[in-house]
Design an enzyme around this catalytic site. Structure first.
Site, PDB file in Angstrom:
ATOM      1  N   ARG A 156       0.821  -1.213   0.000  1.00  0.00           N
ATOM      2  CA  ARG A 156       0.000   0.000   0.000  1.00  0.00           C
ATOM      3  C   ARG A 156       0.859   1.270   0.000  1.00  0.00           C
ATOM      4  O   ARG A 156       0.583   2.221  -0.735  1.00  0.00           O
ATOM      5  CB  ARG A 156      -0.932  -0.009   1.214  1.00  0.00           C
ATOM      6  CG  ARG A 156      -1.954  -1.127   1.162  1.00  0.00           C
ATOM      7  CD  ARG A 156      -2.728  -1.286   2.456  1.00  0.00           C
ATOM      8  NE  ARG A 156      -3.690  -0.205   2.648  1.00  0.00           N
ATOM      9  CZ  ARG A 156      -3.598   0.711   3.604  1.00  0.00           C
ATOM     10  NH1 ARG A 156      -2.580   0.699   4.438  1.00  0.00           N
ATOM     11  NH2 ARG A 156      -4.524   1.646   3.731  1.00  0.00           N
ATOM     12  N   ASP A 176       8.379  -6.346  -6.588  1.00  0.00           N
ATOM     13  CA  ASP A 176       7.720  -6.982  -5.459  1.00  0.00           C
ATOM     14  C   ASP A 176       7.806  -8.488  -5.659  1.00  0.00           C
ATOM     15  O   ASP A 176       7.884  -8.968  -6.800  1.00  0.00           O
ATOM     16  CB  ASP A 176       6.251  -6.544  -5.361  1.00  0.00           C
ATOM     17  CG  ASP A 176       5.660  -6.812  -3.990  1.00  0.00           C
ATOM     18  OD1 ASP A 176       5.597  -5.865  -3.175  1.00  0.00           O
ATOM     19  OD2 ASP A 176       5.275  -7.967  -3.713  1.00  0.00           O
ATOM     20  N   CYS A 233      12.254   4.540   4.229  1.00  0.00           N
ATOM     21  CA  CYS A 233      11.287   4.934   5.259  1.00  0.00           C
ATOM     22  C   CYS A 233      10.489   3.714   5.718  1.00  0.00           C
ATOM     23  O   CYS A 233       9.349   3.841   6.167  1.00  0.00           O
ATOM     24  CB  CYS A 233      10.352   6.025   4.732  1.00  0.00           C
ATOM     25  SG  CYS A 233      11.161   7.622   4.485  1.00  0.00           S
ATOM     26  N   ALA A 234      11.097   2.530   5.597  1.00  0.00           N
ATOM     27  CA  ALA A 234      10.404   1.289   5.940  1.00  0.00           C
ATOM     28  C   ALA A 234      10.880   0.753   7.290  1.00  0.00           C
ATOM     29  O   ALA A 234      10.282   1.025   8.326  1.00  0.00           O
ATOM     30  CB  ALA A 234      10.605   0.262   4.828  1.00  0.00           C
ATOM     31  N   ARG A 235      11.978   0.004   7.301  1.00  0.00           N
ATOM     32  CA  ARG A 235      12.543  -0.567   8.519  1.00  0.00           C
ATOM     33  C   ARG A 235      14.059  -0.402   8.496  1.00  0.00           C
ATOM     34  O   ARG A 235      14.697  -0.651   7.474  1.00  0.00           O
ATOM     35  CB  ARG A 235      12.190  -2.059   8.648  1.00  0.00           C
ATOM     36  CG  ARG A 235      10.728  -2.343   8.918  1.00  0.00           C
ATOM     37  CD  ARG A 235      10.375  -2.057  10.375  1.00  0.00           C
ATOM     38  NE  ARG A 235       8.980  -2.343  10.655  1.00  0.00           N
ATOM     39  CZ  ARG A 235       7.994  -1.468  10.551  1.00  0.00           C
ATOM     40  NH1 ARG A 235       8.259  -0.237  10.139  1.00  0.00           N
ATOM     41  NH2 ARG A 235       6.757  -1.802  10.843  1.00  0.00           N
ATOM     42  N   ASP A 259      14.206   7.411   7.482  1.00  0.00           N
ATOM     43  CA  ASP A 259      13.373   7.730   8.638  1.00  0.00           C
ATOM     44  C   ASP A 259      13.517   6.659   9.706  1.00  0.00           C
ATOM     45  O   ASP A 259      12.870   6.720  10.741  1.00  0.00           O
ATOM     46  CB  ASP A 259      11.905   7.858   8.202  1.00  0.00           C
ATOM     47  CG  ASP A 259      10.994   8.369   9.306  1.00  0.00           C
ATOM     48  OD1 ASP A 259      11.362   9.377   9.950  1.00  0.00           O
ATOM     49  OD2 ASP A 259       9.925   7.763   9.540  1.00  0.00           O
ATOM     50  N   GLU A 264      17.771   2.065  16.217  1.00  0.00           N
ATOM     51  CA  GLU A 264      17.415   3.482  16.380  1.00  0.00           C
ATOM     52  C   GLU A 264      17.013   3.870  17.793  1.00  0.00           C
ATOM     53  O   GLU A 264      17.049   5.050  18.150  1.00  0.00           O
ATOM     54  CB  GLU A 264      16.278   3.837  15.427  1.00  0.00           C
ATOM     55  CG  GLU A 264      14.989   3.094  15.709  1.00  0.00           C
ATOM     56  CD  GLU A 264      13.946   3.267  14.613  1.00  0.00           C
ATOM     57  OE1 GLU A 264      12.772   3.441  14.964  1.00  0.00           O
ATOM     58  OE2 GLU A 264      14.308   3.230  13.423  1.00  0.00           O
ATOM     59  N   HIS A 297      12.126   8.744  12.740  1.00  0.00           N
ATOM     60  CA  HIS A 297      10.976   7.832  12.672  1.00  0.00           C
ATOM     61  C   HIS A 297       9.661   8.594  12.875  1.00  0.00           C
ATOM     62  O   HIS A 297       8.854   8.272  13.748  1.00  0.00           O
ATOM     63  CB  HIS A 297      11.096   6.711  13.709  1.00  0.00           C
ATOM     64  CG  HIS A 297      10.389   5.454  13.278  1.00  0.00           C
ATOM     65  ND1 HIS A 297      10.842   4.187  13.582  1.00  0.00           N
ATOM     66  CD2 HIS A 297       9.264   5.256  12.549  1.00  0.00           C
ATOM     67  CE1 HIS A 297      10.028   3.279  13.067  1.00  0.00           C
ATOM     68  NE2 HIS A 297       9.052   3.921  12.442  1.00  0.00           N
TER      69      HIS A 297
END
Length: 331
Positions: A156, A176, A233-235, A259, A264, A297
Protein backbone atom coordinates in the site's frame (compact mmCIF):
# COMPACT_ATOMS: atom_id res chain seq x y z
CA UNK A 1 -11.58 -0.03 31.50
CA UNK A 2 -8.41 1.82 32.45
CA UNK A 3 -5.88 2.22 29.64
CA UNK A 4 -2.33 3.57 29.81
CA UNK A 5 -1.02 4.97 26.53
CA UNK A 6 2.76 5.32 26.25
CA UNK A 7 4.79 7.71 24.12
CA UNK A 8 1.99 10.22 23.47
CA UNK A 9 3.23 13.62 22.36
CA UNK A 10 1.30 16.75 23.31
CA UNK A 11 0.13 17.34 19.74
CA UNK A 12 -1.31 13.80 19.64
CA UNK A 13 -3.27 14.06 22.89
CA UNK A 14 -6.41 15.67 21.37
CA UNK A 15 -6.59 12.80 18.86
CA UNK A 16 -6.45 10.18 21.64
CA UNK A 17 -9.20 12.01 23.51
CA UNK A 18 -11.42 12.59 20.47
CA UNK A 19 -11.21 8.97 19.33
CA UNK A 20 -12.08 7.80 22.84
CA UNK A 21 -15.51 9.44 22.74
CA UNK A 22 -16.83 6.39 20.92
CA UNK A 23 -15.28 3.91 23.35
CA UNK A 24 -15.42 5.58 26.76
CA UNK A 25 -12.19 4.20 28.18
CA UNK A 26 -10.58 5.74 31.23
CA UNK A 27 -7.34 6.71 29.47
CA UNK A 28 -4.11 8.19 30.72
CA UNK A 29 -1.59 9.36 28.14
CA UNK A 30 2.05 9.76 29.11
CA UNK A 31 5.02 10.95 27.02
CA UNK A 32 7.26 8.24 28.47
CA UNK A 33 8.36 5.22 26.47
CA UNK A 34 8.27 1.76 27.98
CA UNK A 35 12.01 1.20 28.36
CA UNK A 36 12.74 0.85 32.08
CA UNK A 37 11.42 -0.88 35.19
CA UNK A 38 10.02 2.46 36.34
CA UNK A 39 8.05 3.06 33.14
CA UNK A 40 6.63 -0.46 33.34
CA UNK A 41 5.47 0.22 36.90
CA UNK A 42 3.45 3.19 35.62
CA UNK A 43 0.87 0.59 34.57
CA UNK A 44 -0.17 -0.10 38.17
CA UNK A 45 -3.96 -0.05 38.33
CA UNK A 46 -4.45 -0.22 34.55
CA UNK A 47 -6.21 -2.98 32.63
CA UNK A 48 -4.47 -2.39 29.31
CA UNK A 49 -1.45 -0.65 27.83
CA UNK A 50 -1.07 0.81 24.35
CA UNK A 51 2.54 0.92 23.18
CA UNK A 52 4.31 2.52 20.23
CA UNK A 53 7.60 1.81 18.49
CA UNK A 54 10.64 1.89 20.78
CA UNK A 55 8.51 0.80 23.73
CA UNK A 56 10.04 -2.49 24.79
CA UNK A 57 7.76 -5.16 26.21
CA UNK A 58 10.66 -7.44 27.15
CA UNK A 59 10.67 -10.17 29.80
CA UNK A 60 11.39 -7.77 32.64
CA UNK A 61 8.57 -5.41 31.72
CA UNK A 62 6.14 -8.20 30.91
CA UNK A 63 6.78 -9.77 34.33
CA UNK A 64 6.01 -6.42 35.92
CA UNK A 65 2.79 -6.12 33.92
CA UNK A 66 1.74 -9.60 35.00
CA UNK A 67 2.41 -8.79 38.64
CA UNK A 68 0.47 -5.52 38.35
CA UNK A 69 -2.57 -7.22 36.82
CA UNK A 70 -2.39 -5.74 33.33
CA UNK A 71 -4.67 -7.82 31.10
CA UNK A 72 -4.10 -6.59 27.53
CA UNK A 73 -1.09 -5.40 25.55
CA UNK A 74 -1.67 -3.41 22.39
CA UNK A 75 0.71 -1.65 20.06
CA UNK A 76 -0.38 1.13 17.74
CA UNK A 77 2.23 0.06 15.18
CA UNK A 78 2.45 -2.33 12.26
CA UNK A 79 5.77 -3.71 13.51
CA UNK A 80 5.79 -5.90 16.61
CA UNK A 81 9.50 -6.57 17.13
CA UNK A 82 9.48 -4.46 20.29
CA UNK A 83 7.31 -7.07 22.03
CA UNK A 84 8.67 -10.41 23.25
CA UNK A 85 5.65 -12.11 21.75
CA UNK A 86 6.47 -15.68 22.76
CA UNK A 87 7.01 -14.76 26.40
CA UNK A 88 3.88 -12.60 26.41
CA UNK A 89 1.91 -15.60 25.15
CA UNK A 90 3.40 -17.76 27.91
CA UNK A 91 2.14 -15.23 30.43
CA UNK A 92 -1.30 -15.25 28.81
CA UNK A 93 -1.44 -11.69 27.49
CA UNK A 94 -3.86 -11.12 24.59
CA UNK A 95 -2.08 -8.80 22.14
CA UNK A 96 -3.03 -6.84 19.04
CA UNK A 97 -1.38 -4.50 16.55
CA UNK A 98 -2.32 -2.04 13.79
CA UNK A 99 -1.49 -3.71 10.48
CA UNK A 100 -2.03 -0.61 8.39
CA UNK A 101 -2.61 3.11 8.68
CA UNK A 102 -2.40 6.05 6.32
CA UNK A 103 0.01 4.91 3.59
CA UNK A 104 0.20 8.50 2.39
CA UNK A 105 2.01 9.57 5.56
CA UNK A 106 5.04 7.38 4.93
CA UNK A 107 4.93 7.70 1.14
CA UNK A 108 4.88 11.50 1.33
CA UNK A 109 7.91 11.53 3.62
CA UNK A 110 9.82 9.22 1.28
CA UNK A 111 9.06 11.48 -1.68
CA UNK A 112 10.03 14.53 0.37
CA UNK A 113 13.40 13.06 1.29
CA UNK A 114 14.03 12.01 -2.30
CA UNK A 115 13.22 15.48 -3.61
CA UNK A 116 15.37 17.17 -0.96
CA UNK A 117 18.31 15.04 -2.06
CA UNK A 118 17.56 15.49 -5.76
CA UNK A 119 17.29 19.28 -5.53
CA UNK A 120 19.91 19.61 -2.75
CA UNK A 121 17.55 21.73 -0.66
CA UNK A 122 19.05 20.76 2.71
CA UNK A 123 22.49 21.77 1.49
CA UNK A 124 21.19 24.99 -0.02
CA UNK A 125 19.05 26.15 2.90
CA UNK A 126 21.79 25.32 5.42
CA UNK A 127 23.96 27.80 3.48
CA UNK A 128 21.32 30.52 3.15
CA UNK A 129 20.62 30.17 6.89
CA UNK A 130 24.22 31.35 7.31
CA UNK A 131 23.61 34.21 4.82
CA UNK A 132 25.50 32.48 2.01
CA UNK A 133 23.38 33.06 -1.07
CA UNK A 134 25.84 31.87 -3.70
CA UNK A 135 24.82 29.17 -6.17
CA UNK A 136 27.42 26.46 -6.70
CA UNK A 137 27.80 23.36 -8.86
CA UNK A 138 26.53 20.99 -6.14
CA UNK A 139 23.09 22.63 -6.33
CA UNK A 140 22.63 21.65 -9.98
CA UNK A 141 20.14 18.80 -10.42
CA UNK A 142 18.01 16.76 -12.76
CA UNK A 143 14.29 17.35 -12.85
CA UNK A 144 12.29 14.48 -11.46
CA UNK A 145 10.41 14.13 -14.75
CA UNK A 146 13.75 13.17 -16.30
CA UNK A 147 14.35 10.51 -13.64
CA UNK A 148 13.46 6.87 -13.33
CA UNK A 149 12.20 6.07 -9.85
CA UNK A 150 12.38 2.52 -8.54
CA UNK A 151 10.04 1.34 -5.79
CA UNK A 152 11.15 -1.74 -3.88
CA UNK A 153 8.02 -3.20 -2.32
CA UNK A 154 4.68 -2.51 -3.97
CA UNK A 155 2.40 -2.78 -0.97
CA UNK A 156 0.00 0.00 0.00
CA UNK A 157 2.76 2.48 0.88
CA UNK A 158 4.91 1.62 -2.11
CA UNK A 159 1.98 2.05 -4.47
CA UNK A 160 1.13 5.49 -3.07
CA UNK A 161 4.78 6.54 -3.43
CA UNK A 162 4.73 5.29 -7.03
CA UNK A 163 1.56 7.28 -7.75
CA UNK A 164 3.06 10.48 -6.32
CA UNK A 165 6.26 10.14 -8.33
CA UNK A 166 4.25 9.31 -11.45
CA UNK A 167 2.14 12.42 -10.88
CA UNK A 168 5.34 14.47 -10.84
CA UNK A 169 6.28 13.13 -14.24
CA UNK A 170 8.84 10.48 -13.33
CA UNK A 171 9.11 7.12 -15.04
CA UNK A 172 8.23 4.68 -12.26
CA UNK A 173 9.26 1.04 -12.08
CA UNK A 174 8.77 -1.27 -9.13
CA UNK A 175 9.65 -4.65 -7.71
CA UNK A 176 7.72 -6.98 -5.46
CA UNK A 177 7.85 -10.69 -4.68
CA UNK A 178 4.21 -10.92 -5.74
CA UNK A 179 2.64 -9.91 -9.03
CA UNK A 180 0.75 -6.70 -8.32
CA UNK A 181 -2.40 -6.01 -10.32
CA UNK A 182 -3.90 -2.63 -11.16
CA UNK A 183 -0.72 -0.53 -11.17
CA UNK A 184 -0.17 -0.39 -14.91
CA UNK A 185 -1.27 3.25 -15.22
CA UNK A 186 1.51 4.56 -12.98
CA UNK A 187 4.13 1.85 -12.47
CA UNK A 188 5.75 -0.96 -14.44
CA UNK A 189 6.63 -4.02 -12.39
CA UNK A 190 10.11 -5.36 -13.19
CA UNK A 191 12.83 -7.43 -11.55
CA UNK A 192 14.93 -6.09 -8.69
CA UNK A 193 18.03 -6.13 -10.89
CA UNK A 194 16.26 -3.92 -13.43
CA UNK A 195 15.19 -1.50 -10.69
CA UNK A 196 18.79 -1.24 -9.50
CA UNK A 197 20.20 -0.86 -13.00
CA UNK A 198 17.81 1.82 -14.25
CA UNK A 199 16.72 3.93 -11.28
CA UNK A 200 17.97 7.41 -10.46
CA UNK A 201 16.00 7.26 -7.21
CA UNK A 202 15.17 4.11 -5.25
CA UNK A 203 12.70 4.13 -2.36
CA UNK A 204 12.37 1.11 -0.06
CA UNK A 205 8.91 0.03 1.07
CA UNK A 206 9.44 -3.67 1.73
CA UNK A 207 8.59 -5.47 4.98
CA UNK A 208 11.41 -6.67 7.21
CA UNK A 209 11.62 -10.44 7.45
CA UNK A 210 14.20 -11.40 10.06
CA UNK A 211 15.15 -14.65 8.35
CA UNK A 212 15.99 -12.78 5.13
CA UNK A 213 18.15 -10.12 6.75
CA UNK A 214 19.00 -6.83 5.07
CA UNK A 215 17.77 -6.01 1.57
CA UNK A 216 20.19 -3.15 0.95
CA UNK A 217 23.59 -4.84 0.99
CA UNK A 218 26.92 -4.10 -0.65
CA UNK A 219 25.82 -6.21 -3.62
CA UNK A 220 22.54 -4.25 -3.86
CA UNK A 221 24.42 -0.95 -3.81
CA UNK A 222 27.02 -2.16 -6.31
CA UNK A 223 24.24 -2.83 -8.84
CA UNK A 224 22.74 0.66 -8.49
CA UNK A 225 23.46 3.47 -10.93
CA UNK A 226 26.39 5.64 -9.95
CA UNK A 227 25.18 8.74 -8.12
CA UNK A 228 21.65 7.42 -7.55
CA UNK A 229 19.60 8.41 -4.51
CA UNK A 230 18.38 5.85 -1.96
CA UNK A 231 15.55 6.38 0.54
CA UNK A 232 14.44 4.06 3.34
CA UNK A 233 11.29 4.93 5.26
CA UNK A 234 10.40 1.29 5.94
CA UNK A 235 12.54 -0.57 8.52
CA UNK A 236 16.06 0.15 9.70
CA UNK A 237 17.00 -3.53 9.62
CA UNK A 238 16.47 -3.60 5.85
CA UNK A 239 19.70 -1.65 5.34
CA UNK A 240 23.34 -2.52 5.96
CA UNK A 241 24.26 0.84 7.46
CA UNK A 242 28.00 0.41 7.07
CA UNK A 243 27.59 -0.44 3.38
CA UNK A 244 25.49 2.69 2.83
CA UNK A 245 28.07 4.87 4.55
CA UNK A 246 30.79 3.46 2.29
CA UNK A 247 28.61 4.08 -0.78
CA UNK A 248 27.95 7.71 0.16
CA UNK A 249 31.58 8.38 1.02
CA UNK A 250 32.77 6.91 -2.28
CA UNK A 251 30.17 8.80 -4.31
CA UNK A 252 28.47 5.60 -5.44
CA UNK A 253 25.34 6.95 -3.76
CA UNK A 254 24.45 10.52 -4.56
CA UNK A 255 22.47 10.73 -1.35
CA UNK A 256 20.71 8.68 1.31
CA UNK A 257 17.53 9.56 3.15
CA UNK A 258 16.07 7.55 6.01
CA UNK A 259 13.37 7.73 8.64
CA UNK A 260 14.56 4.53 10.32
CA UNK A 261 17.85 3.12 11.59
CA UNK A 262 18.94 -0.34 12.66
CA UNK A 263 19.17 0.12 16.44
CA UNK A 264 17.42 3.48 16.38
CA UNK A 265 16.15 3.23 19.96
CA UNK A 266 19.55 4.39 21.21
CA UNK A 267 19.07 7.81 19.59
CA UNK A 268 15.52 8.43 18.41
CA UNK A 269 13.39 10.36 20.86
CA UNK A 270 16.45 11.82 22.61
CA UNK A 271 18.16 15.21 22.48
CA UNK A 272 21.83 14.35 22.01
CA UNK A 273 22.99 17.69 20.62
CA UNK A 274 26.67 18.29 21.30
CA UNK A 275 27.26 14.68 22.34
CA UNK A 276 29.16 11.94 20.55
CA UNK A 277 26.78 9.15 19.61
CA UNK A 278 27.55 5.76 21.13
CA UNK A 279 26.95 3.99 17.83
CA UNK A 280 29.87 4.98 15.57
CA UNK A 281 27.83 4.22 12.44
CA UNK A 282 25.18 6.73 13.48
CA UNK A 283 27.92 9.27 14.16
CA UNK A 284 29.23 8.76 10.62
CA UNK A 285 25.75 9.09 9.12
CA UNK A 286 25.17 12.39 10.91
CA UNK A 287 28.56 13.65 9.76
CA UNK A 288 27.57 12.96 6.14
CA UNK A 289 24.81 15.60 6.19
CA UNK A 290 23.56 16.99 3.81
CA UNK A 291 24.26 13.97 1.58
CA UNK A 292 22.57 11.90 4.28
CA UNK A 293 19.22 13.08 5.63
CA UNK A 294 17.82 11.47 8.78
CA UNK A 295 14.38 12.01 10.26
CA UNK A 296 13.63 10.39 13.67
CA UNK A 297 10.98 7.83 12.67
CA UNK A 298 8.22 10.37 12.10
CA UNK A 299 6.71 8.87 8.97
CA UNK A 300 3.48 8.17 10.84
CA UNK A 301 3.55 11.50 12.67
CA UNK A 302 0.59 13.00 10.81
CA UNK A 303 -3.00 13.77 11.73
CA UNK A 304 -4.50 10.97 9.65
CA UNK A 305 -1.96 8.29 10.57
CA UNK A 306 -2.22 8.91 14.31
CA UNK A 307 -6.02 8.91 14.08
CA UNK A 308 -5.93 5.57 12.24
CA UNK A 309 -3.54 4.03 14.77
CA UNK A 310 -5.53 5.15 17.79
CA UNK A 311 -8.94 4.18 16.41
CA UNK A 312 -7.76 0.70 15.45
CA UNK A 313 -6.01 0.21 18.81
CA UNK A 314 -9.16 1.18 20.71
CA UNK A 315 -11.26 -1.15 18.55
CA UNK A 316 -8.73 -3.96 19.02
CA UNK A 317 -9.06 -3.59 22.78
CA UNK A 318 -12.85 -3.58 22.60
CA UNK A 319 -12.85 -6.76 20.51
CA UNK A 320 -10.37 -8.55 22.76
CA UNK A 321 -12.27 -7.58 25.91
CA UNK A 322 -15.67 -8.60 24.53
CA UNK A 323 -14.81 -11.71 22.51
CA UNK A 324 -11.23 -12.67 23.33
CA UNK A 325 -10.33 -12.25 19.68
CA UNK A 326 -9.92 -9.56 17.03
CA UNK A 327 -8.86 -9.39 13.37
CA UNK A 328 -5.53 -7.85 14.37
CA UNK A 329 -4.66 -10.22 17.20
CA UNK A 330 -0.99 -11.13 17.50
CA UNK A 331 -0.93 -14.90 17.36
Amino acid sequence: MKVLCYGVRDVELPIFEACNKEFGYDIKCVPDYLNTKETAEMAAGFDAVILRGNCFANKQNLDIYKKLGVKYILTRTAGTDHIDKEYAKELGFPMAFVPRYSPNAIAELAVTQAMMLLRHTAYTTSRTAKKNFKVDAFMFSKEVRNCTVGVVGLGRIGRVAAQIFHGMGATVIGEDVFEIKGIEDYCTQVSLDEVLEKSDIITIHAPYIKENGAVVTRDFLKKMKDGAILVNCARGQLVDTEAVIEAVESGKLGGYGCDVLDGEASVFGKDLEGQKLENPLFEKLVDLYPRVLITPHLGSYTDEAVKNMVEVSYQNLKDLAETGDCPNKIK
